[in-house]
Motif scaffolding. Sequence first.
Motif, PDB file in Angstrom:
ATOM      1  N   ARG A  11      11.402  79.858  -4.798  1.00  0.00           N
ATOM      2  CA  ARG A  11      12.814  79.608  -4.530  1.00  0.00           C
ATOM      3  C   ARG A  11      13.626  80.903  -4.503  1.00  0.00           C
ATOM      4  O   ARG A  11      14.571  81.032  -3.723  1.00  0.00           O
ATOM      5  N   ALA A  15      15.848  82.111  -1.420  1.00  0.00           N
ATOM      6  CA  ALA A  15      17.292  82.317  -1.582  1.00  0.00           C
ATOM      7  C   ALA A  15      17.714  83.691  -1.086  1.00  0.00           C
ATOM      8  O   ALA A  15      18.756  83.838  -0.435  1.00  0.00           O
ATOM      9  N   VAL A  40      28.493  75.439   4.351  1.00  0.00           N
ATOM     10  CA  VAL A  40      27.310  75.283   3.513  1.00  0.00           C
ATOM     11  C   VAL A  40      27.159  73.834   3.081  1.00  0.00           C
ATOM     12  O   VAL A  40      28.114  73.048   3.112  1.00  0.00           O
ATOM     13  N   SER A  41      25.952  73.500   2.657  1.00  0.00           N
ATOM     14  CA  SER A  41      25.662  72.140   2.214  1.00  0.00           C
ATOM     15  C   SER A  41      25.710  72.046   0.688  1.00  0.00           C
ATOM     16  O   SER A  41      25.619  73.051  -0.013  1.00  0.00           O
ATOM     17  N   THR A  45      19.767  71.645  -4.227  1.00  0.00           N
ATOM     18  CA  THR A  45      18.927  72.689  -3.647  1.00  0.00           C
ATOM     19  C   THR A  45      19.659  74.011  -3.406  1.00  0.00           C
ATOM     20  O   THR A  45      19.078  75.079  -3.638  1.00  0.00           O
ATOM     21  N   PRO A  46      20.924  74.032  -2.959  1.00  0.00           N
ATOM     22  CA  PRO A  46      21.538  75.307  -2.547  1.00  0.00           C
ATOM     23  C   PRO A  46      22.035  76.209  -3.671  1.00  0.00           C
ATOM     24  O   PRO A  46      22.466  77.326  -3.379  1.00  0.00           O
ATOM     25  N   PHE A  49      20.663  79.822  -3.782  1.00  0.00           N
ATOM     26  CA  PHE A  49      21.096  80.521  -2.563  1.00  0.00           C
ATOM     27  C   PHE A  49      22.558  80.924  -2.658  1.00  0.00           C
ATOM     28  O   PHE A  49      22.929  82.063  -2.326  1.00  0.00           O
ATOM     29  N   LEU A  50      23.422  80.013  -3.100  1.00  0.00           N
ATOM     30  CA  LEU A  50      24.846  80.316  -3.198  1.00  0.00           C
ATOM     31  C   LEU A  50      25.098  81.444  -4.203  1.00  0.00           C
ATOM     32  O   LEU A  50      25.925  82.330  -3.961  1.00  0.00           O
ATOM     33  N   ASN A  81      30.647  68.410  -3.807  1.00  0.00           N
ATOM     34  CA  ASN A  81      30.085  69.610  -3.195  1.00  0.00           C
ATOM     35  C   ASN A  81      31.039  70.793  -3.329  1.00  0.00           C
ATOM     36  O   ASN A  81      30.609  71.936  -3.474  1.00  0.00           O
ATOM     37  N   VAL A 131      24.555  76.292   7.166  1.00  0.00           N
ATOM     38  CA  VAL A 131      23.326  76.069   6.413  1.00  0.00           C
ATOM     39  C   VAL A 131      23.209  74.576   6.115  1.00  0.00           C
ATOM     40  O   VAL A 131      24.015  74.019   5.373  1.00  0.00           O
ATOM     41  N   GLY A 133      20.956  71.132   4.832  1.00  0.00           N
ATOM     42  CA  GLY A 133      19.886  70.658   3.973  1.00  0.00           C
ATOM     43  C   GLY A 133      19.291  69.410   4.601  1.00  0.00           C
ATOM     44  O   GLY A 133      19.720  68.971   5.673  1.00  0.00           O
ATOM     45  N   HIS A 191      17.590  74.645   5.199  1.00  0.00           N
ATOM     46  CA  HIS A 191      17.025  75.072   3.916  1.00  0.00           C
ATOM     47  C   HIS A 191      16.363  73.870   3.265  1.00  0.00           C
ATOM     48  O   HIS A 191      17.035  72.908   2.897  1.00  0.00           O
TER      49      HIS A 191
END
Length: 232
Positions: A11, A15, A40-41, A45-46, A49-50, A81, A131, A133, A191
Amino acid sequence: MPFALAAYEDRAALARALAAHVAQALLARTARDGAASLAVSGGRTPALFLETLSAAPLDWGRISVTLVDERWVPETSDRSNAALVRAHLLKGAAAAARFVPLFTGAPTPEAGLAAAEERVGGLPHPFAAVVLGMGDDGHTASFFPGAEGLEAAIDPAAPALLAAIRAEAAGEPRITFTLPELLAADTLLLHIEGKVKREVLEAASRPGPQGQMPIRAVLRHARRPLDVLWCP
């Protein structure tokens, strides 16, 4: 193949790569136009990455951030979100970015749709980066299988920026950018993590109804093979 898969060992590596792709897209657009926007989503999961993207050396004051989609809940909800983005992306230097949430406080997404469209209409268009998901059921954004409002939302000629979505699997009512707004991005990325989601994506790349696995709408109508970043 309607997608191009890049696999990463874990991961953290994913990322870093995803953040680099997004940062490059934002740099290119700000250099060209003086401003850029990113969608962004949400979900779980994100987060990494964020966090990684928040440390990117960008001129964040020239960047606007919004959401691909949103549950119709206030930011005080752990399902929001927007709350996820504020906690994991909009901090440090990235706190200078302009954030445009989709939830307006109206009682329903249908009632808040016009106000939300007015908000996002002021973003630099098209997006520099989007991005996405994907769920185990093949949904992406808030394009859920069998959802009320799905057909209009995934219409590649949809005139609206946003759509209200209701589906049993979605939990709360939702609001989402429509397919053409997402596909118009300079850089469009998916992603996903885990063996199951890779299998779902491969199944979606085979012939079948879009309404059954809505990620197919992205795969079929994207301007180029969809860039997918994945780790086991």
